[in-house]
Write an enzyme that holds these catalytic residues in place. Structure first.
Site, mmCIF file in Angstrom:
data_model
loop_
_atom_site.group_PDB
_atom_site.id
_atom_site.type_symbol
_atom_site.label_atom_id
_atom_site.label_comp_id
_atom_site.label_asym_id
_atom_site.label_seq_id
_atom_site.Cartn_x
_atom_site.Cartn_y
_atom_site.Cartn_z
ATOM 1 N N TYR A 52 0.761 -1.013 0.122
ATOM 2 C CA TYR A 52 -0.069 -0.029 0.056
ATOM 3 C C TYR A 52 0.988 1.273 -0.061
ATOM 4 C CZ TYR A 52 -3.850 -2.994 1.277
ATOM 5 O OH TYR A 52 -4.951 -4.051 1.387
ATOM 6 N N SER A 151 -5.498 -14.067 2.710
ATOM 7 C CA SER A 151 -6.591 -13.154 1.986
ATOM 8 C C SER A 151 -6.772 -13.560 0.512
ATOM 9 C CB SER A 151 -5.767 -11.857 1.872
ATOM 10 O OG SER A 151 -6.552 -10.838 1.248
ATOM 11 N N ASN A 152 -8.076 -13.692 0.123
ATOM 12 C CA ASN A 152 -8.386 -13.939 -1.223
ATOM 13 C C ASN A 152 -7.980 -15.520 -1.376
ATOM 14 O OD1 ASN A 152 -9.188 -11.350 -1.727
ATOM 15 N ND2 ASN A 152 -6.985 -11.214 -1.737
ATOM 16 N N TRP A 220 -13.286 -6.781 2.669
ATOM 17 C CA TRP A 220 -12.848 -5.703 2.134
ATOM 18 C C TRP A 220 -13.500 -4.896 1.111
ATOM 19 C CZ3 TRP A 220 -10.913 -5.748 -3.116
ATOM 20 C CH2 TRP A 220 -10.514 -7.123 -3.670
ATOM 21 N N SER A 221 -13.103 -3.696 0.661
ATOM 22 C CA SER A 221 -14.062 -2.894 -0.060
ATOM 23 C C SER A 221 -15.751 -2.769 0.155
ATOM 24 C CB SER A 221 -13.922 -3.158 -1.571
ATOM 25 O OG SER A 221 -12.555 -2.869 -2.056
ATOM 26 N N GLY A 226 -17.749 -2.863 -7.284
ATOM 27 C CA GLY A 226 -17.276 -4.113 -7.826
ATOM 28 C C GLY A 226 -15.903 -3.986 -7.283
ATOM 29 N N ASP A 236 -26.193 6.750 -8.747
ATOM 30 C CA ASP A 236 -27.631 6.192 -9.544
ATOM 31 C C ASP A 236 -27.475 4.779 -10.345
ATOM 32 O OD1 ASP A 236 -28.074 9.144 -9.164
ATOM 33 O OD2 ASP A 236 -27.208 9.625 -10.962
HETATM 34 N N1 LIG Z 1 -7.077 -8.051 0.976
HETATM 35 C C1 LIG Z 1 -7.211 -7.563 -0.326
HETATM 36 O O1 LIG Z 1 -6.905 -8.039 -1.201
HETATM 37 C C2 LIG Z 1 -7.410 -5.843 -0.116
HETATM 38 C C3 LIG Z 1 -7.849 -5.299 -1.318
HETATM 39 C C4 LIG Z 1 -8.385 -4.130 -1.076
HETATM 40 C C5 LIG Z 1 -8.557 -3.483 -0.175
HETATM 41 N N2 LIG Z 1 -8.103 -3.921 1.038
HETATM 42 C C6 LIG Z 1 -8.175 -3.452 2.342
HETATM 43 O O2 LIG Z 1 -9.648 -2.943 2.481
HETATM 44 C C7 LIG Z 1 -9.616 -1.603 2.840
HETATM 45 C C8 LIG Z 1 -10.858 -1.160 2.354
HETATM 46 O O3 LIG Z 1 -11.025 -1.301 0.821
HETATM 47 P P1 LIG Z 1 -11.626 0.034 -0.069
HETATM 48 O O4 LIG Z 1 -10.876 1.343 0.160
HETATM 49 O O5 LIG Z 1 -11.444 -0.408 -1.476
HETATM 50 O O6 LIG Z 1 -12.981 -0.114 0.545
HETATM 51 P P2 LIG Z 1 -14.348 1.032 0.720
HETATM 52 O O7 LIG Z 1 -14.233 1.476 2.282
HETATM 53 O O8 LIG Z 1 -15.448 0.230 0.065
HETATM 54 O O9 LIG Z 1 -13.895 2.287 -0.231
HETATM 55 C C9 LIG Z 1 -13.407 3.382 0.360
HETATM 56 C C10 LIG Z 1 -13.121 4.455 -0.654
HETATM 57 O O10 LIG Z 1 -14.261 4.825 -1.248
HETATM 58 C C11 LIG Z 1 -14.484 6.168 -1.301
HETATM 59 N N3 LIG Z 1 -15.780 6.569 -1.129
HETATM 60 C C12 LIG Z 1 -16.820 7.594 -1.770
HETATM 61 N N4 LIG Z 1 -18.037 7.956 -1.351
HETATM 62 C C13 LIG Z 1 -18.085 6.961 -0.157
HETATM 63 C C14 LIG Z 1 -18.941 6.967 0.665
HETATM 64 N N5 LIG Z 1 -20.170 7.302 0.631
HETATM 65 N N6 LIG Z 1 -18.620 6.189 1.807
HETATM 66 C C15 LIG Z 1 -17.521 5.514 2.175
HETATM 67 N N7 LIG Z 1 -16.752 5.721 1.328
HETATM 68 C C16 LIG Z 1 -16.656 6.362 0.280
HETATM 69 C C17 LIG Z 1 -13.647 6.671 -0.140
HETATM 70 O O11 LIG Z 1 -13.204 7.848 -0.449
HETATM 71 P P3 LIG Z 1 -12.748 9.059 0.878
HETATM 72 O O12 LIG Z 1 -11.417 8.384 1.321
HETATM 73 O O13 LIG Z 1 -12.614 10.210 0.259
HETATM 74 O O14 LIG Z 1 -13.766 8.953 2.148
HETATM 75 C C18 LIG Z 1 -12.317 5.702 -0.426
HETATM 76 O O15 LIG Z 1 -11.802 6.259 -1.532
HETATM 77 C C19 LIG Z 1 -8.100 -1.083 2.266
HETATM 78 O O16 LIG Z 1 -8.045 -0.073 3.187
HETATM 79 C C20 LIG Z 1 -7.513 -2.417 2.657
HETATM 80 O O17 LIG Z 1 -7.069 -2.417 4.196
HETATM 81 C C21 LIG Z 1 -7.675 -5.240 0.822
#
Ligand SMILES: NC(=O)c1ccc[n+]([C@@H]2O[C@H](COP(=O)([O-])OP(=O)(O)OC[C@H]3O[C@@H](n4cnc5c(N)ncnc54)[C@H](OP(=O)(O)O)[C@@H]3O)[C@@H](O)[C@H]2O)c1
Length: 311
Positions: A52, A151-152, A220-221, A226, A236
């Site tokens: 990261y 993970s995964n 995660w995510s 997606g 929308d």
């Molecule tokens: N193990 C794996 O393969 C893997 C892969 C990917 C991620 N991860 C882990 O999972 C964590 C989360 O992943 P992610 O960041 O993709 O997930 P997420 O929490 O679903 O997405 C967060 C992103 O969405 C944006 N966002 C826009 N509108 C939002 C709203 N209304 N509410 C919440 N977020 C909004 C956030 O922006 P703002 O920051 O501006 O709020 C941020 O860029 C990562 O930090 C990492 O630790 C693990």
């Protein structure tokens, strides 16, 4: 904040955790406010990975430089990181040398002498379980890593590791949101002809496998529609889903983000939701979904509104 068991460790951990994949550009104050907001809500568990950030260990270093944790502050936190991805390829590397070097780089960047949890980030097609076992044994006996997970990974990939690895696999971090839920949805439509949803995309029953083997699922995510395609909240593209989310948010007097979290925390597997937002207000809102008991009817209504079939 509701807590859940961390695998078979006997430790309880929060069911909402702070993912720090996106903090590279934040200044010190912003990192501190993000972490402080999480701590105020009961989130004392952070998720990192060596890859990261802009450079290797970039987000780990950004976190440590901003936080400057005292030894006692460090002890109050559960710090999880991951190894096994080589960005330059990209390719995956679960060799002894790569895993040990990655952890040593993480410890240096984080300014700590141990990781609480190390996850193997993505399955390595060339995995040699004996090599992983040797790396885990070294990292455990030297005190550098306390618990190990993946993970995964599919059930078969975890079973393969377990041929050689002695330590319990305590967690499996998997992509999961209401709109990206194959690990949940496949079982609901199992054995149905002509249904894409009935196809096994996860290597076969990974969620049930984790529950049967005391492996904590980390989602995660949780808000992404997606694979990094943007969030479904307020989008929308998901009018029906957002209508249900907004109605339930009003009913429970929480922000919509809490409903998206609650859809995951309501699942009896006792999962952890890995937040990725860098916005403190969103962290506080998400934490309100930690212990929000959606009814069975509400949970399924969200699932259907996201487009999944309930036969
Ligand atoms: N193990 C794996 O393969 C893997 C892969 C990917 C991620 N991860 C882990 O999972 C964590 C989360 O992943 P992610 O960041 O993709 O997930 P997420 O929490 O679903 O997405 C967060 C992103 O969405 C944006 N966002 C826009 N509108 C939002 C709203 N209304 N509410 C919440 N977020 C909004 C956030 O922006 P703002 O920051 O501006 O709020 C941020 O860029 C990562 O930090 C990492 O630790 C693990």
């Amino acid at each position: 904040m509701r807590t859940v068991p961390l695998g078979s460790t006997g430790r309880q951990v929060p069911n909402v955790v702070l993912g720090l994949m996106r903090i590279q550009q934040l200044d010190d104050d912003a990192v501190r406010e993000l972490v402080r907001t999480g701590r105020d809500a009961g989130i004392d568990f952070v998720d990192h990975a060596d890859v990261y950030g802009d450079d290797l260990h970039g987000c780990e270093r950004r976190f440590a430089e901003a936080m400057r944790l005292t030894p006692s502050e460090r002890e109050q936190l559960t710090i999880q990181s991951k190894a096994g991805i080589v960005r330059e390829g990209p390719y995956f590397d679960f060799s002894y040398e790569h895993l040990v070097e990655s952890v040593e780089g993480s410890l240096q960047a984080l300014g700590t002498d141990h990781l609480d949890v190390l996850l193997l980030h993505r399955p390595d097609a060339l995995v040699e379980p004996d090599e992983v076992a040797r790396a885990f044994d070294h990292l455990e006996s030297s005190g550098k890593v306390r618990s190990f997970g993946v993970s995964n990974h599919t059930p078969g990939q975890i079973e393969l590791l377990k041929k050689s690895v002695r330590q319990p696999i305590v967690a499996n971090q998997l992509q999961l949101s209401i709109t990206h839920a194959p690990i949940v949805a496949q079982g609901v439509a199992a054995n149905m002809a002509g249904e894409d949803q009935s196809l096994t995309l996860d290597g076969g029953g990974i969620l049930d496998y984790c529950r049967l083997n005391d492996i904590t699922v980390q989602a995660w995510s949780p808000f992404q529609a997606g694979f990094f395609t943007g969030v479904f909240l307020g989008s929308d593209d998901y009018p029906e889903l957002n209508a249900v989310i907004d109605r339930l948010a009003a009913k429970y007097d929480v922000p919509p983000i809490a409903i998206a979290v609650a859809w995951i925390t309501r699942h009896p597997a006792g999962m952890q939701v890995v937040l990725g937002t860098t916005t403190p207000e969103r962290v506080a809102g998400a934490a309100q979904g930690s212990d929000l008991p959606l009814t069975r009817a509400e949970w399924y209504e969200l699932f259907r509104a996201a487009g999944y079939r309930v036969p």
